[in-house]
Design a protein around this motif. Structure first.
Motif, PDB file in Angstrom:
ATOM      1  N   HIS A  32     121.412 103.032   4.010  1.00 29.19           N
ATOM      2  CA  HIS A  32     120.959 102.380   5.250  1.00 29.19           C
ATOM      3  C   HIS A  32     121.527 103.001   6.528  1.00 29.19           C
ATOM      4  CE1 HIS A  32     119.446  99.330   2.494  1.00 29.19           C
ATOM      5  NE2 HIS A  32     120.664  99.139   2.031  1.00 29.19           N
ATOM      6  N   TRP A  33     121.941 104.261   6.483  1.00 33.51           N
ATOM      7  CA  TRP A  33     122.461 104.875   7.696  1.00 33.51           C
ATOM      8  C   TRP A  33     121.362 105.022   8.755  1.00 33.51           C
ATOM      9  CZ3 TRP A  33     127.447 105.296   8.752  1.00 33.51           C
ATOM     10  CH2 TRP A  33     128.363 105.313   7.703  1.00 33.51           C
ATOM     11  N   SER A  34     120.179 105.444   8.357  1.00 28.62           N
ATOM     12  CA  SER A  34     119.086 105.587   9.328  1.00 28.62           C
ATOM     13  C   SER A  34     118.619 104.218   9.813  1.00 28.62           C
ATOM     14  CB  SER A  34     117.912 106.365   8.720  1.00 28.62           C
ATOM     15  OG  SER A  34     117.397 105.711   7.576  1.00 28.62           O
ATOM     16  N   PHE A  35     118.579 103.234   8.917  1.00 26.44           N
ATOM     17  CA  PHE A  35     118.182 101.868   9.280  1.00 26.44           C
ATOM     18  C   PHE A  35     119.163 101.284  10.297  1.00 26.44           C
ATOM     19  CE2 PHE A  35     118.356  97.281   8.754  1.00 26.44           C
ATOM     20  CZ  PHE A  35     117.013  96.915   8.697  1.00 26.44           C
ATOM     21  N   ASP A  36     120.461 101.417  10.020  1.00 22.51           N
ATOM     22  CA  ASP A  36     121.476 100.849  10.903  1.00 22.51           C
ATOM     23  C   ASP A  36     121.523 101.571  12.251  1.00 22.51           C
ATOM     24  OD1 ASP A  36     122.100  99.013   8.974  1.00 22.51           O
ATOM     25  OD2 ASP A  36     123.851 100.089   8.215  1.00 22.51           O
ATOM     26  N   PHE A  37     121.282 102.888  12.226  1.00 19.51           N
ATOM     27  CA  PHE A  37     121.248 103.610  13.498  1.00 19.51           C
ATOM     28  C   PHE A  37     120.067 103.140  14.343  1.00 19.51           C
ATOM     29  CE2 PHE A  37     119.625 107.091  16.138  1.00 19.51           C
ATOM     30  CZ  PHE A  37     120.721 107.293  16.958  1.00 19.51           C
ATOM     31  N   ALA A  38     118.920 102.884  13.693  1.00 20.35           N
ATOM     32  CA  ALA A  38     117.756 102.373  14.425  1.00 20.35           C
ATOM     33  C   ALA A  38     118.069 101.024  15.053  1.00 20.35           C
ATOM     34  CB  ALA A  38     116.558 102.258  13.486  1.00 20.35           C
ATOM     35  N   THR A  39     118.817 100.176  14.349  1.00 22.87           N
ATOM     36  CA  THR A  39     119.233  98.882  14.891  1.00 22.87           C
ATOM     37  C   THR A  39     120.062  99.082  16.158  1.00 22.87           C
ATOM     38  OG1 THR A  39     119.247  97.891  12.674  1.00 22.87           O
ATOM     39  CG2 THR A  39     120.496  96.756  14.392  1.00 22.87           C
ATOM     40  N   LYS A  40     120.993 100.009  16.093  1.00 24.35           N
ATOM     41  CA  LYS A  40     121.854 100.301  17.248  1.00 24.35           C
ATOM     42  C   LYS A  40     121.036 100.893  18.402  1.00 24.35           C
ATOM     43  CE  LYS A  40     126.120 102.824  18.440  1.00 24.35           C
ATOM     44  NZ  LYS A  40     125.604 103.684  19.518  1.00 24.35           N
ATOM     45  N   TYR A  41     120.146 101.815  18.068  1.00 22.62           N
ATOM     46  CA  TYR A  41     119.364 102.486  19.110  1.00 22.62           C
ATOM     47  C   TYR A  41     118.488 101.484  19.866  1.00 22.62           C
ATOM     48  CZ  TYR A  41     116.323 105.771  21.492  1.00 22.62           C
ATOM     49  OH  TYR A  41     115.642 106.465  22.470  1.00 22.62           O
ATOM     50  N   VAL A  42     117.845 100.588  19.139  1.00 24.48           N
ATOM     51  CA  VAL A  42     116.960  99.605  19.778  1.00 24.48           C
ATOM     52  C   VAL A  42     117.763  98.615  20.621  1.00 24.48           C
ATOM     53  CG1 VAL A  42     115.323  97.725  19.338  1.00 24.48           C
ATOM     54  CG2 VAL A  42     115.182  99.838  18.011  1.00 24.48           C
ATOM     55  N   ALA A  43     118.971  98.261  20.160  1.00 21.36           N
ATOM     56  CA  ALA A  43     119.818  97.362  20.946  1.00 21.36           C
ATOM     57  C   ALA A  43     120.179  97.987  22.295  1.00 21.36           C
ATOM     58  CB  ALA A  43     121.079  97.021  20.164  1.00 21.36           C
ATOM     59  N   GLU A  44     120.334  99.305  22.307  1.00 20.10           N
ATOM     60  CA  GLU A  44     120.706 100.003  23.537  1.00 20.10           C
ATOM     61  C   GLU A  44     119.500 100.452  24.354  1.00 20.10           C
ATOM     62  OE1 GLU A  44     123.039 103.142  21.949  1.00 20.10           O
ATOM     63  OE2 GLU A  44     124.811 101.874  21.562  1.00 20.10           O
ATOM     64  N   ASN A  45     118.319 100.458  23.710  1.00 19.76           N
ATOM     65  CA  ASN A  45     117.085 100.893  24.378  1.00 19.76           C
ATOM     66  C   ASN A  45     115.982  99.882  24.070  1.00 19.76           C
ATOM     67  OD1 ASN A  45     117.788 103.962  25.179  1.00 19.76           O
ATOM     68  ND2 ASN A  45     118.614 103.514  23.142  1.00 19.76           N
ATOM     69  N   PRO A  46     115.914  98.795  24.842  1.00 13.74           N
ATOM     70  CA  PRO A  46     114.984  97.696  24.519  1.00 13.74           C
ATOM     71  C   PRO A  46     113.513  98.100  24.496  1.00 13.74           C
ATOM     72  CG  PRO A  46     116.609  97.003  26.141  1.00 13.74           C
ATOM     73  CD  PRO A  46     116.756  98.477  26.007  1.00 13.74           C
ATOM     74  N   GLN A  47     113.136  99.169  25.210  1.00 11.33           N
ATOM     75  CA  GLN A  47     111.734  99.557  25.260  1.00 11.33           C
ATOM     76  C   GLN A  47     111.577 101.071  25.212  1.00 11.33           C
ATOM     77  OE1 GLN A  47     110.336  97.756  28.942  1.00 11.33           O
ATOM     78  NE2 GLN A  47     109.445  96.028  27.837  1.00 11.33           N
ATOM     79  N   ILE A  48     110.451 101.511  24.638  1.00 13.62           N
ATOM     80  CA  ILE A  48     110.020 102.895  24.756  1.00 13.62           C
ATOM     81  C   ILE A  48     108.548 102.862  25.145  1.00 13.62           C
ATOM     82  CG2 ILE A  48     111.694 103.778  23.094  1.00 13.62           C
ATOM     83  CD1 ILE A  48     109.458 103.947  21.035  1.00 13.62           C
ATOM     84  N   GLU A  49     108.049 103.944  25.680  1.00 16.38           N
ATOM     85  CA  GLU A  49     106.706 103.900  26.264  1.00 16.38           C
ATOM     86  C   GLU A  49     105.593 103.952  25.218  1.00 16.38           C
ATOM     87  OE1 GLU A  49     106.168 106.788  29.295  1.00 16.38           O
ATOM     88  OE2 GLU A  49     107.751 105.972  30.589  1.00 16.38           O
ATOM     89  N   SER A  50     105.609 104.923  24.322  1.00 12.49           N
ATOM     90  CA  SER A  50     104.477 105.118  23.413  1.00 12.49           C
ATOM     91  C   SER A  50     104.952 105.640  22.070  1.00 12.49           C
ATOM     92  CB  SER A  50     103.480 106.108  24.014  1.00 12.49           C
ATOM     93  OG  SER A  50     102.547 106.554  23.038  1.00 12.49           O
ATOM     94  N   PRO A  51     104.399 105.139  20.979  1.00 11.85           N
ATOM     95  CA  PRO A  51     104.785 105.658  19.658  1.00 11.85           C
ATOM     96  C   PRO A  51     104.272 107.082  19.441  1.00 11.85           C
ATOM     97  CG  PRO A  51     102.948 104.133  19.442  1.00 11.85           C
ATOM     98  CD  PRO A  51     103.402 104.055  20.868  1.00 11.85           C
ATOM     99  N   TYR A  52     103.255 107.466  20.178  1.00 13.64           N
ATOM    100  CA  TYR A  52     102.659 108.793  19.990  1.00 13.64           C
ATOM    101  C   TYR A  52     103.477 109.891  20.671  1.00 13.64           C
ATOM    102  CZ  TYR A  52      98.690 105.968  18.515  1.00 13.64           C
ATOM    103  OH  TYR A  52      97.889 105.063  17.869  1.00 13.64           O
TER     104      TYR A  52
END
Length: 556
Positions: A414-434
Motif C-alpha cells: 500500500h505504499w502507492s495507495f498511502d502516498f495518494a492519500t497524502k497527496y490528495v490531503a495536500e492537494n484538494p483539487q486538480i484540474e483534469s484527469p486527462y
C-alpha cells in the motif's frame, strides 16, 4: 479398427440391443436411487448419534453449512447453497442493487479501511475518503473485525442511519464521525466509456447484470451520434460474467436480429434451448474489437465467443478463463436457495469452451485443464478454425509484461495507495484527469515518502547469491578465488532502493497515477489513468484503423 468398421459394429450393437435398453436404463436408475437412499440413511444416522452421544454440543448450523459446501465442491465450484442471510449478496451480484453507504473497503493491519467511495454515493457525498480507517460503526469497536463483518454492518435497509467513525491520516481533525443515511444503490456495469485516439469509442464493461445491456446501449447511442467515432472497443478484461440474457442482448447490438448467439444443453436432448437476438442492432457494421484476458469468464465468453464465431469482432488479449457452464436457482426449504449447474452452453460454431471437466477428476480430487492436443476444431462463419475446450484464444495475443518485484511490493504493501492519500490531503483539487502527470517533483516526493527501514524488499538476487555461497561451500567449491568472485557478484547484485525506484519509474508511476486520479474522479479517473499505457487498447486502435488488416483477420 478402422473408423467405418467401428461405426458398423456400433450400429449393429445398437439395433440388437434397442429393445432391452429401457430395462438396462431402469436397472441403472434403480441402483443409483438405492445408493442415494442408502447414503442419506447413513448420514441421518450419524447426525442422530452425534446429537445424542457426542461429548460437547454441536454447532448445528455451521456444521451443516460446511457439510453442504464440502459436498457441493465435489460437483463444481459454481453450484452453491445460499442461506437466507447469504441471499442478499447473491441478489447484489445479479441485480447490482443493495442498501448501504456505497464504498469499497479493504482489510489491512487488523482494521478495515475505505478504499474508495462510489461516485455520488452517500459515502462520497457525506465526505468519506479513500484511506479512512473505520474504527467504529454505531457503538461497535472494529479492531480485529474482518472486512466481511464490517461490510455487513455498513449495509442495511435504505432510509436507516448508520454512524461511522474514522481516523483520517494527514488531517488536523484525525477522528471524524459521520451519520450516513443508507440508500438503495445500483452498482454500474459500465465503469467508464469515452472516445480514445479521437475516433474509437471505448466501453469498459465489468459485469453482466440486469441493467448492463441498457448501460452499454446508452454508450453506443452516444457514440452513434458522434460523427468522429469510427470504431468500437468493448473491454471485457477482468469481467467474470453474470446473466446470460444480458450477454445475448449486448451481442444483439452488433449483429442482425434473429442471429443465434448460443445453445444450452442439459441432461436431456429435450432440454436444449436456443438463444437468438431479438432486436434491431444499433451498430451492425461498425468495426469492433473485444479485449479479453484470463479473468474474462462466463457471460464475457459468450459475448466474445459469439462475436468471434460470427466473425463480427477481433478478439485481442490473452486466453479467456474457460467457463462453459450455466447455472440456475432452485428454492429450498426454510428459505434456502441452491444455485446449481443445469446446462452447458455452445456458441455459434458449435463449440463448448469449458476448460475443466468436473465429472472426470484426478485421484487426488483435482481437475486438469483440457490439453490443446485433445481439443476439437470448429469453423467460424467465414471458415476460420477455432477450437473448443480451454477458453477463447484471441485473434491477436498481447503480452501484458511481468510486474517487477519492487513494483509488486509497492502495491502489495500500500505504499502507492498511502502516498495518494497524502497527496490528495495536500492537494484538494486538480484540474483534469486527462492532463495530470506524475512529474519529477511528485515522483521525488514519493521516493522520500518510502521509509527504507519499513519497506519490505524481496531481495531475490541477494538471497540467490547467499544460497549459491551455501551450495558452493557444501560441495567443496568455496576456495579463495571462488570467494572473491562471489564477493564481486554480491556487490553487483546488492539492491539499492533509490536506484531501483529510478529504474522502474515508468511502471511505478502508472500505479501512482491510477491511485491519485481515482481519489479525485473515482473509477472514471482510474480507467483514464490505465488507458494511457494500455498495450491491448493500443493494439486494438491500430487494427481497427486498418480496414485491410481487419478483413484479413476475419477472413472476409
Amino acid at each position: 479398427m478402422k473408423r467405418h468398421k467401428l461405426s458398423k459394429y456400433i450400429a449393429v450393437a445398437f439395433l440388437s440391443g434397442l429393445l432391452v435398453l429401457p430395462a438396462i436404463t431402469g436397472v441403472a436408475q434403480k441402483s443409483h436411487d438405492n445408493a442415494v437412499n442408502r447414503n442419506l440413511s447413513i448420514f441421518n444416522s450419524i447426525v442422530k448419534e452425534l446429537e445424542m452421544n457426542y461429548v460437547d454440543t454441536i454447532r448445528t448450523d455451521e456444521t451443516f453449512k460446511q457439510a453442504i459446501a464440502t459436498m457441493l465442491m465435489q460437483v463444481d465450484p459454481y453450484t452453491e447453497y445460499y442461506t437466507p442471510q447469504d441471499q442478499k449478496d447473491f441478489e447484489t451480484m445479479t441485480t447490482g442493487e443493495y442498501g448501504g453507504i456505497g464504498s469499497y473497503i479493504m482489510e489491512r493491519d487488523g482494521w478495515t479501511y475505505i478504499s474508495g467511495p462510489y461516485e455520488n454515493s452517500p459515502a462520497a457525498k457525506i465526505g468519506l475518503k479513500s484511506g479512512d480507517k473505520i474504527v467504529r460503526i454505531d457503538t461497535v469497536d472494529l479492531k480485529g473485525k474482518k472486512s466481511d463483518e464490517v461490510s455487513a454492518m455498513l449495509k442495511g435497509r435504505p432510509g436507516t442511519i448508520v454512524t461511522v467513525t474514522v481516523e483520517r491520516p494527514y488531517s488536523k481533525d484525525s477522528v471524524l464521525t459521520f451519520e450516513i443515511e443508507r440508500k438503495k444503490l445500483q452498482l454500474p456495469s459500465v465503469s467508464y466509456y469515452g472516445v480514445v485516439n479521437g475516433s474509437t469509442g471505448y466501453i469498459c464493461l465489468t459485469s453482466f447484470m440486469e441493467r448492463s445491456a441498457e448501460e452499454v446501449r446508452q454508450a453506443l447511442e452516444e457514440f452513434k451520434s458522434n460523427p468522429n467515432v469510427k470504431n468500437i472497443i468493448l473491454d471485457l478484461r477482468g469481467n467474470g460474467g453474470g446473466l446470460l440474457e444480458s450477454a445475448v442482448e449486448i451481442v444483439g447490438f452488433f449483429v442482425p436480429k434473429g442471429t443465434e448467439v448460443l445453445r444450452t444443453r442439459g441432461r436431456s436432448k429435450a432440454s436444449e434451448k436456443i438463444y437468438k437476438t431479438t432486436k434491431k442492432p444499433i451498430m451492425p457494421d461498425i468495426p469492433l474489437a473485444i479485449l479479453i484476458d484470463g479473468a474474462s469468464a462466463s457471460a464475457s465468453e459468450i459475448t466474445a465467443g459469439a462475436m468471434q464465431d460470427l466473425d463480427r469482432a477481433v478478439l485481442i488479449g490473452t486466453r479467456s478463463f474457460g467457463k462453459g457452464l450455466v447455472q440456475s436457482t432452485r428454492p429450498l426449504p426454510y428459505d434456502g436457495l441452491l444455485k446449481v449447474t443445469v446446462a452447458k452452453y455452445y456458441i455459434p460454431s458449435g463449440r463448448l469452451i469449458q476448460a475443466l471437466d468436473y465429472s472426470h477428476r484426478n485421484p487426488d480430487g483435482s481437475v486438469a485443464r483440457t490439453p490443446d492436443s485433445l481439443t476439437n476444431a470448429y469453423k467460424t462463419a467465414h471458415g476460420r478454425i477455432v477450437r473448443d475446450g480451454g477458453g477463447l484464444v484471441p485473434d491477436i495475443t498481447v503480452d501484458w509484461g511481468k510486474i517487477n518485484r519492487l513494483v509488486y511490493n509497492i502495491v502489495r504493501d500500500h505504499w502507492s495507495f498511502d502516498f495518494a492519500t497524502k497527496y490528495v490531503a495536500e492537494n484538494p483539487q486538480i484540474e483534469s484527469p486527462y492532463d495530470f502527470e506524475i512529474t519529477d517533483d511528485i515522483y521525488d516526493q514519493f521516493k522520500k515518502f518510502i521509509d527504507p527501514d519499513k519497506f519490505k524488499y524481496d531481495k531475490t538476487c541477494e538471497e540467490l547469491v547467499k544460497q549459491l555461497r551455501e551450495v558452493a561451500e557444501a560441495e567443496g567449491y568455496m576456495n579463495e578465488e571462488t570467494k572473491q568472485q562471489m564477493d564481486t557478484l554480491s556487490k553487483l547484485l546488492t539492491h539499492n532502493l533509490d536506484k531501483d525506484l529510478n529504474t522502474h519509474r515508468k511502471q511505478i508511476s502508472s500505479y501512482l497515477l491510477s491511485d491519485i486520479l481515482s481519489r479525485y474522479f473515482y473509477t472514471k479517473g482510474e480507467v483514464i489513468a490505465d488507458l494511457r499505457d494500455d498495450v491491448a487498447v493500443d493494439s486494438a486502435v491500430n487494427i481497427l484503423s486498418d480496414p485491410m488488416r481487419m478483413k484479413k483477420i476475419l477472413n472476409r
